[in-house]
Design an enzyme around this catalytic site. Structure first.
Site: not given
Length: 406
Positions: A164-165
């Site tokens: 997700w980063d």
């Protein structure tokens, strides 16, 4: 010097860890002038692992390539004033600011836009309420650790790649570019918000996980098996392990042709009442199909498997360690235009990637080193704020800035 496709654009960044620095570096590696502002001793991620023996962060160097570094005493009012002046400095292709710190104080978008009404600020948050979140907590909340790992596992299994980063980092760059296009058309600045948790939720919805759960279907753990089609790992005669995938019809036919198992697959489909030309039916029969594939691979060394697979266009890959990738794989070397070797200050010789994008209208900007903390403070303050050498010397004396001679 090669000018990238974003040459002339100036972005100021105040950030830490993965997503926001990655967003800035994504723009920098396409030619934008990205100026990172940090406190005098370095930001929260200045010593983030992995590190060298003398505690230089390989993480920090990896996510700040091609940027310029300004170090200011952000604990003082005068230091914060300098930071706000840099963020709002004039320039047609400037006035772009990204941060993942709370939007208050010197980072308050309303205060900054009073100085420059057309400012574009993108603030990355943990969740949409402004709360704290990181990749591991976002992943835990959306349930991924309970469908990852061995089918017999009962405890959650965290994924080591901060998915997700990484996605959020690209959305940071996309959001700034979209807002900049809007400003070119209308003259309007704006505050853009992005929440890491929403990035994870959006991906979950886009891939059908949410619809699947709402329909009452429980996604199980499948270990190394590809969900929804045929794909899994196999061991060769010499102990090497390979991943073989038959997702599309063409990929599946390539496997059948390479292993000469077409008649056996047809017979299996008839026996099970499945049409194995369909990917979903291949998933239903994945264990029986694996028993047709396994003996062929198990009887041959990886070199022979590779030769036959490549000859027939099979979608496959050898499993290799990071050390094997770095030491033996030509794709992870300067033979690949993605990479460049250079000396990174504090680290030594490194092999570093630039942007994976190839633009027809612009040459790829070669990967460049990350700056030393505060390396460009004097240069940037002179260019953007007109602070001359004498005035900069006084700022150093008062402990407000960090320069190379500090």
């Amino acid at each position: 010097m090669i000018e990238g496709i974003l040459a002339g654009m100036r972005v100021v960044e105040a950030s830490a860890f993965v997503a926001a620095p990655l967003g800035g570096m994504t723009l920098a590696q396409m030619g934008a002038d990205v100026i990172r502002i940090d406190p005098l001793g370095g930001g929260l991620d200045h010593r983030r692992w992995p590190v060298t023996a003398d505690n230089t962060s390989l993480f920090w160097c990896g996510l700040n390539k091609c940027k310029r570094s300004v170090a200011l005493d952000l604990a003082s009012g005068e230091g914060r004033e300098l930071a706000m002046a840099l963020i709002t400095a004039p320039g047609e292709d400037a006035g772009l600011f990204l941060t993942n710190f709370p939007p208050r104080g010197w980072l308050d978008p309303d205060a900054l836009r009073q100085r420059r009404p057309d400012l574009i600020q993108l603030t990355l948050q943990g969740d949409r309420h402004g709360g704290s979140a990181v990749d591991y907590t976002a992943n835990a909340r959306i349930g991924m650790p309970f469908i990852t790992g061995d089918p017999d596992a009962t405890e959650p299994v965290n994924h080591v790649l901060p998915a997700w980063d990484l996605i959020a980092g690209q959305l940071v760059a996309t959001g700034l570019l979209a807002a900049e296009r809007h400003r070119r058309r209308t003259g309007e600045g704006q505050h853009v918000r992005l929440a890491l948790q929403d990035v994870a939720l959006a991906a979950l919805g886009n891939l059908g996980f949410i619809a699947e759960a709402r329909a009452g279907q429980v996604r199980e753990r499948h270990g190394n098996e590809l969900f929804g089609a045929f794909g899994r790992d196999f061991v060769c005669a010499d102990g090497e392990r390979v991943m073989v995938v038959g997702l599309t019809g063409k990929q599946w036919r390539s496997i059948c042709d390479a292993l000469a198992i077409g008649p056996a697959v047809d017979a299996l489909g008839a026996r099970l009442g499945l049409d194995l030309r369909r990917e979903g039916d291949r998933f239903r029969a994945r264990r029986e199909l694996a028993e047709l594939v396994r003996p062929w691979i198990a009887a041959r060394p990886m070199s022979e498997v590779a030769q036959v697979f490549d000859q027939h266009g099979v979608c496959w890959s050898r499993y290799q360690t990071l050390a094997q990738l770095v030491n033996d794989d030509p794709e992870c070397s300067a033979a690949n235009p993605l990479f460049r070797e250079f000396d990174q200050a504090g680290v030594g010789p490194v092999l570093a990637p630039g942007t994976p994008l190839t633009f027809q209208a612009s040459l790829r900007v070669p990967a460049g080193p990350a700056p030393l903390l505060g390396q460009h403070t004097e240069e940037v303050l002179h260019e953007l704020l007109g602070i001359d050498q004498a005035a900069f010397g006084k700022l150093i004396e008062r402990g407000l800035v960090l320069g190379l001679a500090s």
